[in-house]
Design an enzyme around this catalytic site. Structure first.
Site, PDB file in Angstrom:
ATOM      1  N   CYS A 197       3.343   1.680   2.827  1.00  0.00           N
ATOM      2  CA  CYS A 197       4.624   0.973   2.686  1.00  0.00           C
ATOM      3  C   CYS A 197       5.613   1.826   1.902  1.00  0.00           C
ATOM      4  O   CYS A 197       6.785   1.954   2.283  1.00  0.00           O
ATOM      5  CB  CYS A 197       4.415  -0.361   1.971  1.00  0.00           C
ATOM      6  SG  CYS A 197       3.316  -1.513   2.828  1.00  0.00           S
ATOM      7  N   CYS A 245       0.842  -1.187   0.000  1.00  0.00           N
ATOM      8  CA  CYS A 245       0.000   0.000   0.000  1.00  0.00           C
ATOM      9  C   CYS A 245       0.879   1.239   0.000  1.00  0.00           C
ATOM     10  O   CYS A 245       2.105   1.156   0.093  1.00  0.00           O
ATOM     11  CB  CYS A 245      -0.947   0.013   1.201  1.00  0.00           C
ATOM     12  SG  CYS A 245      -0.086   0.142   2.790  1.00  0.00           S
ATOM     13  N   ASP A 285       7.658  28.092 -32.747  1.00  0.00           N
ATOM     14  CA  ASP A 285       8.776  28.358 -33.646  1.00  0.00           C
ATOM     15  C   ASP A 285       8.250  28.164 -35.071  1.00  0.00           C
ATOM     16  O   ASP A 285       7.228  27.506 -35.275  1.00  0.00           O
ATOM     17  CB  ASP A 285       9.911  27.376 -33.349  1.00  0.00           C
ATOM     18  CG  ASP A 285      10.997  27.415 -34.402  1.00  0.00           C
ATOM     19  OD1 ASP A 285      11.531  28.512 -34.639  1.00  0.00           O
ATOM     20  OD2 ASP A 285      11.296  26.366 -34.991  1.00  0.00           O
TER      21      ASP A 285
END
Length: 752
Positions: free
Chosen positions: A29, A26, A446
């Site tokens: 952890c 989870c 550009d």
């Protein structure tokens, strides 16, 4: 705890280390591993629960030392293996995990159905309790709460050994407590039961929670199974991309023979052969042969591209016809293909600010839940409720308070989005792009190589006098192309390309800076600057004079064509706009975005291009550093700016913008400077990329709102005794299922 910052003086000694971490169940952890690593001086770590990868910037530490730190935290770690090409034997860890969970889920579900039916019957109708009914329920529940629930128990035991807690601790404690209480109730002294009915059974299950323990196991296993399957699907696009790489390659030996070797053994500058249907093994240059190449897997572009000698080709694309001899210019991890795979992997391991907050909350959430559950149970006891009622409330709080949805909210969305983007030729490098995109109000383009194809072409042909027929036009173009076919000038290539079949030329003469001349089919033909062509015979043709003035005012090049001393035509040569330019700009403007053109061309040329594609304003005569200044000024004015460039000479501007998008083939500059790489040379991917990023952020916000809202609302409801523990378990599993399912909707982005 804040991660130690690696100082500037240590930058040379900083190493980026990536570890594969297993055993995390989870977000808590992941938060625990991250905290352990960040406690080490000179280490800055980020651990992603969804991808199970720890990304660490460390000074003076080796990978095995960091693995040892992770091991001490109760998890397993190994150096991350960079994989760019997966063969068919490569296993999908999430898919394998899902299959293991499915086996346990099926057994648990098969036993849970009769267990739930019998438990409900015995709870609602006590007279139906046959002799030995307790043993029947226990026999049905035992495999579920032991073998099927073992993944939760094993992690909880490991956590206990390391004096930590995680989501598995909540689940395991809930299952064990419910089972222990039930066994005590079934085989202990049972008080006489007063009354019956479904509502009494729903409220306290008659103090027997075996079906709750089994039900929680089933629901959590189901949630984890769908979660693992969703993560496997989320990574399927990346695996499919990686699997496109060639497995073997036919190397061309000096004597002309071919030797088939693994593609991983191909060396730079080696020549190899690719035949129809085969995948090009590395980036390279065509030495011999011609073939159509399917770029769709790499760029999303459906139209094949024809490759000739001296053309550059990209590894991972497929030869459709013809035989190519290619000299490798980049192999293995240095290819564009490998770089794109790494981009997706890196994007999936990064964390957004919202996810860091979620992980921090998850890290402290489990201990807080135990406290809340204990206080809720105590409060019910103090209020005069029975022990069974207090236990039911405590169990409900423990079961419903899963922070898994919180930990999955952002990573699952990013995994799916990055995989879908890879299929569309859109590579999102990280969360910076996603977090910036919602506030973008200005898009700067550009010109050369971005709005235009970056290649000169004849844009208009103006005929003199009465020579306006298509036949006259083709004749003059053919004569001009014949003369220019002997020239090496860039303008010459554009003129030659405009005529399908130029004839031979004799007596070719090139006058530097002026033009060329020669004899073609008995005619003396000159092509060059108007001033040179009219040096002996002035041109007074109104159409030609007007074409010259119009072209030069737009910054385009105009050449005259003279045949036997008479000026016959004016050719306007310019960098051609991409077919997708106008549509892409219109799409951006329809989204309320301001568009600006930055170019090094003169004002006339800049305004002409802006008008053609519908750009709001143009800034001309820009050097690369000047583009950065313009973007900085826009940002100082309060605008959030996205810069779209070809990634070659726009690197500083891409970095200086709030969001950089490099369009084209993904050069090294592009990969380093841009936040989003658009592999397809199609400007329509610009609004598509912005839409994908916005859709991803919407999904993340929806996931976070659900995850936070669920936990904020569910715990008080459970503490108030309004939820049966079985219903709480189902709600908790549905929370995670909602998050991963919501994220999987992004797989359909852009589907028509």
């Amino acid at each position: 705890m804040a991660a130690p910052v690696v100082g500037d003086a240590d930058l040379q000694s900083v190493r980026r280390i990536r570890l594969d971490v297993s055993g995390m169940s989870c977000a808590a952890c992941a938060s625990r591993v991250e905290t352990k690593l960040n406690k080490i001086p000179g280490v800055r770590a980020s651990v992603n629960f969804a991808t199970r990868v720890a990304t660490i910037d460390a000074v003076g530490m080796a990978a095995d030392e960091l693995c040892g730190v992770v091991e001490k935290a109760g998890y397993h770690a190994a150096p991350h293996t960079e994989t760019t090409v997966l063969d068919k034997r490569t296993k999908d860890p999430d898919g394998a995990h899902a299959r293991r969970l499915l086996r346990r889920l099926l057994v648990a579900a098969v036993l849970f159905v009769p267990l739930a039916d019998l438990s409900t019957l015995f709870a609602i109708v006590p007279s139906a309790r046959v002799p030995g009914w307790g043993y029947i329920l226990t026999a049905l529940a035992a495999p579920v709460v032991t073998w099927a629930a073992w993944p939760f128990h094993s992690v909880a035991l490991r956590n206990a050994r390391h004096r930590t807690t995680s989501m598995e601790t909540l689940i395991s404690v809930g299952i064990v407590a419910a089972t222990a209480w039930s066994l005590s109730s079934v085989f202990g002294d049972q008080p006489p039961r007063e009354g019956s009915g479904i509502w009494r059974a729903i409220l306290n299950s008659d103090s027997i929670y075996l079906e709750v323990a089994a039900g929680v196991t089933v629901f959590v296993l189901a949630g984890r199974y769908f979660e693992a399957r969703a993560k496997s699907k989320a990574g399927s696009a990346l695996r499919a991309l990686a699997e496109l790489g060639a497995k073997n390659v036919a190397v061309l030996l000096p004597d002309g023979a071919e030797l088939v070797i693994p593609a991983s053994e191909l060396k730079k500058r080696q020549r190899f052969v690719t035949r129809p249907g085969e995948t090009i093994a590395a980036d390279g240059v065509v030495v011999d042969g011609s073939a159509a190449i399917d770029m769709s897997a790499m760029t999303g572009e459906a139209k094949p591209v024809r490759a000739y000698p001296a053309a550059s080709v990209v590894g991972g694309t497929v030869v459709m016809d013809g035989r190519l001899v290619i000299e490798a210019t980049a192999v293995g991890a240095d290819t564009q293909f490998a770089a794109m795979v790494r981009l997706v992997e890196q994007a999936q391991t990064q964390k957004a600010r919202a996810q860091r907050l979620a992980d921090h909350i998850a890290g402290v959430f489990v201990p807080v839940v135990f406290v809340i559950a204990g206080l809720a149970g105590a409060a019910w006891l103090v209020s005069g409720a029975g022990a069974d009622r207090a236990f039911s409330v405590t169990l409900g709080v423990l079961v419903i308070a899963c922070p898994c949805a919180l930990g999955l909210a952002t990573p699952t969305a990013m995994m799916v989005a990055s995989g879908r983007g890879a299929q569309l030729g859109i590579f999102i490098k990280g969360y910076r792009a996603l977090e910036t995109i919602r506030s973008i109000d200005t898009v700067v383009f550009d010109k050369t190589g971005t709005l235009t194809v970056g290649q000169l072409a004849v844009s208009t042909v103006t005929m003199a006098g009465s020579g306006t027929s298509e036949r006259d036009r083709e004749e003059v173009l053919g004569l001009a192309a014949a003369v220019e076919s002997a020239s090496e000038h860039a303008m010459a290539a554009a003129i030659v390309a405009a005529s399908p079949d130029p004839g031979p030329v004799n007596g070719f003469v090139a006058v530097a800076g002026c033009g060329v001349s020669g004899e073609v089919g008995g005619h003396h033909v000159e092509v060059g600057k108007p001033s040179w062509i009219t040096r002996t015979t002035p041109c007074h043709d109104a159409a030609l004079v007007s074409a010259r003035l119009d072209g030069e005012s737009r910054g385009e090049t105009v050449v005259f064509v003279s045949v036997d001393g008479v000026v016959r035509a004016a050719l306007t040569i310019a960098d051609t706009l991409k077919d997708s330019a106008a549509a892409a700009v219109a799409a951006l403007r329809s989204r309320g975005l301001r568009t600006i053109l930055l170019t090094g061309d003169n004002r006339a040329a800049a305004d002409a291009v802006a008008a053609q594609v519908g750009i709001d304003s143009a800034v001309a005569d820009m050097l690369p550093e000047g583009k950065v200044d313009v973007i900085q000024r826009l940002r100082e004015e309060g605008h959030t700016v996205a810069m779209v460039g070809d990634g070659i000479n726009d690197g500083p501007a891409l970095v200086g913008a709030d969001l950089g998008l490099a369009i084209g083939r993904g050069t090294d500059v592009a990969l380093g400077a841009a936040d989003i790489i658009l592999v397809r040379d199609d400007l329509n991917t610009v609004p598509q990329a912005l839409d994908l990023a916005r859709a991803t952020m919407r999904t993340i916000r929806m996931n976070m709102i659900w995850a936070f809202g669920y936990n904020v609302a569910a715990i008080p409801i459970a503490a108030a005794g309004l939820l049966n523990p079985l219903i709480a378990g189902a709600a908790m599993a549905f929370s995670s299922f909602f998050v991963v399912s919501n994220s999987l909707r992004l797989r359909n982005f852009g589907a028509q």
